[in-house]
Design a protein around this motif. Structure first.
Motif, PDB file in Angstrom:
ATOM      1  N   GLN A  20       0.782  -1.234   0.000  1.00 32.43           N
ATOM      2  CA  GLN A  20       0.000   0.000   0.000  1.00 32.43           C
ATOM      3  C   GLN A  20       0.820   1.294   0.000  1.00 32.43           C
ATOM      4  O   GLN A  20       0.232   2.369  -0.070  1.00 32.43           O
ATOM      5  CB  GLN A  20      -0.914   0.032   1.237  1.00 32.43           C
ATOM      6  N   HIS A  21       2.141   1.240   0.028  1.00 35.99           N
ATOM      7  CA  HIS A  21       2.879   2.484   0.248  1.00 35.99           C
ATOM      8  C   HIS A  21       2.854   3.443  -0.941  1.00 35.99           C
ATOM      9  O   HIS A  21       3.297   4.587  -0.819  1.00 35.99           O
ATOM     10  CB  HIS A  21       4.322   2.201   0.700  1.00 35.99           C
ATOM     11  N   HIS A  22       2.317   3.007  -2.079  1.00 36.35           N
ATOM     12  CA  HIS A  22       2.116   3.931  -3.200  1.00 36.35           C
ATOM     13  C   HIS A  22       0.643   4.352  -3.334  1.00 36.35           C
ATOM     14  O   HIS A  22       0.291   5.058  -4.292  1.00 36.35           O
ATOM     15  CB  HIS A  22       2.592   3.312  -4.510  1.00 36.35           C
ATOM     16  N   GLU A  23      -0.196   3.917  -2.427  1.00 30.56           N
ATOM     17  CA  GLU A  23      -1.576   4.416  -2.389  1.00 30.56           C
ATOM     18  C   GLU A  23      -1.574   5.836  -1.808  1.00 30.56           C
ATOM     19  O   GLU A  23      -0.663   6.204  -1.056  1.00 30.56           O
ATOM     20  CB  GLU A  23      -2.459   3.502  -1.540  1.00 30.56           C
ATOM     21  N   ARG A  24      -2.571   6.618  -2.153  1.00 30.49           N
ATOM     22  CA  ARG A  24      -2.636   8.002  -1.695  1.00 30.49           C
ATOM     23  C   ARG A  24      -4.018   8.299  -1.108  1.00 30.49           C
ATOM     24  O   ARG A  24      -5.044   7.804  -1.620  1.00 30.49           O
ATOM     25  CB  ARG A  24      -2.368   8.962  -2.869  1.00 30.49           C
ATOM     26  N   PRO A  25      -4.093   9.113  -0.063  1.00 28.08           N
ATOM     27  CA  PRO A  25      -5.385   9.406   0.577  1.00 28.08           C
ATOM     28  C   PRO A  25      -6.446   9.941  -0.379  1.00 28.08           C
ATOM     29  O   PRO A  25      -7.646   9.722  -0.170  1.00 28.08           O
ATOM     30  CB  PRO A  25      -5.025  10.449   1.642  1.00 28.08           C
ATOM     31  N   ASN A  26      -6.023  10.650  -1.434  1.00 29.13           N
ATOM     32  CA  ASN A  26      -7.007  11.200  -2.373  1.00 29.13           C
ATOM     33  C   ASN A  26      -7.387  10.224  -3.485  1.00 29.13           C
ATOM     34  O   ASN A  26      -8.118  10.584  -4.410  1.00 29.13           O
ATOM     35  CB  ASN A  26      -6.504  12.512  -2.983  1.00 29.13           C
ATOM     36  N   GLY A  27      -6.879   8.990  -3.412  1.00 29.06           N
ATOM     37  CA  GLY A  27      -7.258   7.964  -4.370  1.00 29.06           C
ATOM     38  C   GLY A  27      -6.465   7.948  -5.656  1.00 29.06           C
ATOM     39  O   GLY A  27      -6.791   7.181  -6.575  1.00 29.06           O
ATOM     40  N   THR A  28      -5.405   8.756  -5.758  1.00 30.67           N
ATOM     41  CA  THR A  28      -4.639   8.830  -7.009  1.00 30.67           C
ATOM     42  C   THR A  28      -3.474   7.841  -7.052  1.00 30.67           C
ATOM     43  O   THR A  28      -2.725   7.825  -8.028  1.00 30.67           O
ATOM     44  CB  THR A  28      -4.072  10.251  -7.211  1.00 30.67           C
ATOM     45  N   GLY A  29      -3.320   7.034  -6.006  1.00 30.27           N
ATOM     46  CA  GLY A  29      -2.183   6.118  -5.958  1.00 30.27           C
ATOM     47  C   GLY A  29      -2.442   4.793  -6.649  1.00 30.27           C
ATOM     48  O   GLY A  29      -3.424   4.619  -7.372  1.00 30.27           O
ATOM     49  N   TYR A  30      -1.552   3.862  -6.408  1.00 29.36           N
ATOM     50  CA  TYR A  30      -1.655   2.527  -7.011  1.00 29.36           C
ATOM     51  C   TYR A  30      -1.114   1.512  -6.018  1.00 29.36           C
ATOM     52  O   TYR A  30      -0.467   1.902  -5.044  1.00 29.36           O
ATOM     53  CB  TYR A  30      -0.892   2.481  -8.345  1.00 29.36           C
ATOM     54  N   PRO A  31      -1.389   0.226  -6.170  1.00 26.25           N
ATOM     55  CA  PRO A  31      -1.951  -0.454  -7.347  1.00 26.25           C
ATOM     56  C   PRO A  31      -3.477  -0.506  -7.400  1.00 26.25           C
ATOM     57  O   PRO A  31      -4.038  -0.857  -8.440  1.00 26.25           O
ATOM     58  CB  PRO A  31      -1.382  -1.873  -7.213  1.00 26.25           C
ATOM     59  N   VAL A  32      -4.181  -0.153  -6.304  1.00 31.76           N
ATOM     60  CA  VAL A  32      -5.638  -0.317  -6.273  1.00 31.76           C
ATOM     61  C   VAL A  32      -6.357   1.018  -6.375  1.00 31.76           C
ATOM     62  O   VAL A  32      -7.420   1.112  -6.978  1.00 31.76           O
ATOM     63  CB  VAL A  32      -6.076  -1.062  -4.987  1.00 31.76           C
ATOM     64  N   GLY A  33      -5.791   2.075  -5.811  1.00 30.50           N
ATOM     65  CA  GLY A  33      -6.455   3.374  -5.796  1.00 30.50           C
ATOM     66  C   GLY A  33      -7.366   3.570  -4.609  1.00 30.50           C
ATOM     67  O   GLY A  33      -8.334   4.337  -4.675  1.00 30.50           O
ATOM     68  N   ILE A  34      -7.043   2.895  -3.489  1.00 24.27           N
ATOM     69  CA  ILE A  34      -7.851   3.062  -2.282  1.00 24.27           C
ATOM     70  C   ILE A  34      -7.577   4.425  -1.656  1.00 24.27           C
ATOM     71  O   ILE A  34      -6.603   5.097  -1.995  1.00 24.27           O
ATOM     72  CB  ILE A  34      -7.582   1.930  -1.266  1.00 24.27           C
TER      73      ILE A  34
END
Length: 300
Positions: A151-165
């Motif tokens: 999850q360390h490339h996920e972002r609070p605003n949903g712009t991250g990856y791999p899932v976009g949580i």
């Protein structure tokens, strides 16, 4: 063994762990334990010197340098936020191994100096998933590590990856390692750009936080532990003298300890704690391209 030698040994040991995982050799959490302990102990003993050592580390294996540097910054943030000893260790394991999946990305993509194509960007964004497969070979890791890595490339605003949580769906530790990893990535050179200065890296993260890409509490902890002008930053003082930040001041973001070049090459730098000099302040960060002493250990 000098402090700098110990840091280089930890980086070399990180490379061994990554190589073993890349070639499918058996690795356990115990193999990484000395590296994790070195990161935490170094931050407790001398955080500023530890960070400078990593930023000045030599060698061509950028992934090992960035991995150990992420462990240092992550451990510092966890300690600053008041986590328990067990939590600090678990987070530091996750920070150290956060980008292990990158070793499965093709070298021609990792080392490409031009902009990536959409398909190449998609390939890079698979590395958290690839990391889970690699970590399945490591026994006795803290339970949080796979989630941190994924999850360390996920972002609070949903712009991250791999899932976009978004938001609370991102594990607290992953949100912290996200900042640590991004700071080290910005401070590391890439084929398509030079390394950011520590000041510019922090500035970039603050702007990203305003867009919802990082949690405010973590960015605030980063500022409190590193300062607005992190260790290693070159600055111009209000009297126009050039100086390098060599220690943060947790009670004053804008008033760190600095070292000033002597009147001639080889002269001992003058150290000033700006908290004790009300008549002096930092006027501005030094822009890239200005000549500064080349010694990475200047001022220490």
């Amino acid at each position: 063994v000098t402090f700098f030698t110990a840091v280089q040994q930890a980086i070399d040991a990180t490379r061994v762990i990554l190589d073993h995982l890349a070639f499918g050799r058996a690795v356990s959490a115990a193999d990484a334990a000395p590296i994790v302990d070195a990161a935490i102990e170094g931050v407790v003993r001398q955080r500023d010197l530890m960070l400078l050592s990593v930023l000045g580390a030599s060698g061509s294996d950028l992934l090992s340098v960035q991995s150990f540097g992420t462990a240092i910054v992550g451990a510092g943030l966890a300690l600053h936020l008041g986590f328990s000893a067990r939590q600090v260790k678990a987070l530091t394991y996750g920070a150290l191994l956060a980008d292990v999946g990158v070793i499965r990305i093709r070298h021609e993509i990792r080392n490409k100096s031009a902009a990536l194509t959409p398909s190449e960007r998609d390939a890079v964004r698979t590395h958290p998933s690839l990391a889970l497969h690699l970590l399945s070979r490591m026994h006795r890791l803290p339970a949080e590590v796979p989630l941190i890595v994924f999850q360390h490339h996920e972002r609070p605003n949903g712009t991250g990856y791999p899932v976009g949580i978004q938001d609370e769906k991102i594990h607290t530790f992953a949100g912290i390692v996200a900042v640590a990893s991004a700071f080290m990535a910005l401070c590391s050179p890439r084929p398509w750009r030079p390394a950011f200065s520590p000041y510019r890296a922090v500035e970039s993260l603050v702007h990203a936080c305003s867009r919802g890409e990082y949690r405010g509490v973590v960015i605030k902890a980063l500022l409190s532990s590193l300062g607005i002008f992190p260790v290693g930053s070159w600055v111009e003082l209000s009297d126009l003298r050039l100086a390098r930040v060599v220690a943060a001041n947790p009670d004053g973001y804008f008033r760190p300890v600095v070292a000033l070049p002597g009147p001639h090459a080889g002269a001992v730098p003058e150290r000033l704690d700006l908290a004790d000099h009300a008549d002096l302040s930092i006027a501005r960060p030094v822009k890239s391209g200005r000549t500064v002493p080349p010694d990475p250990w200047f001022g220490l």
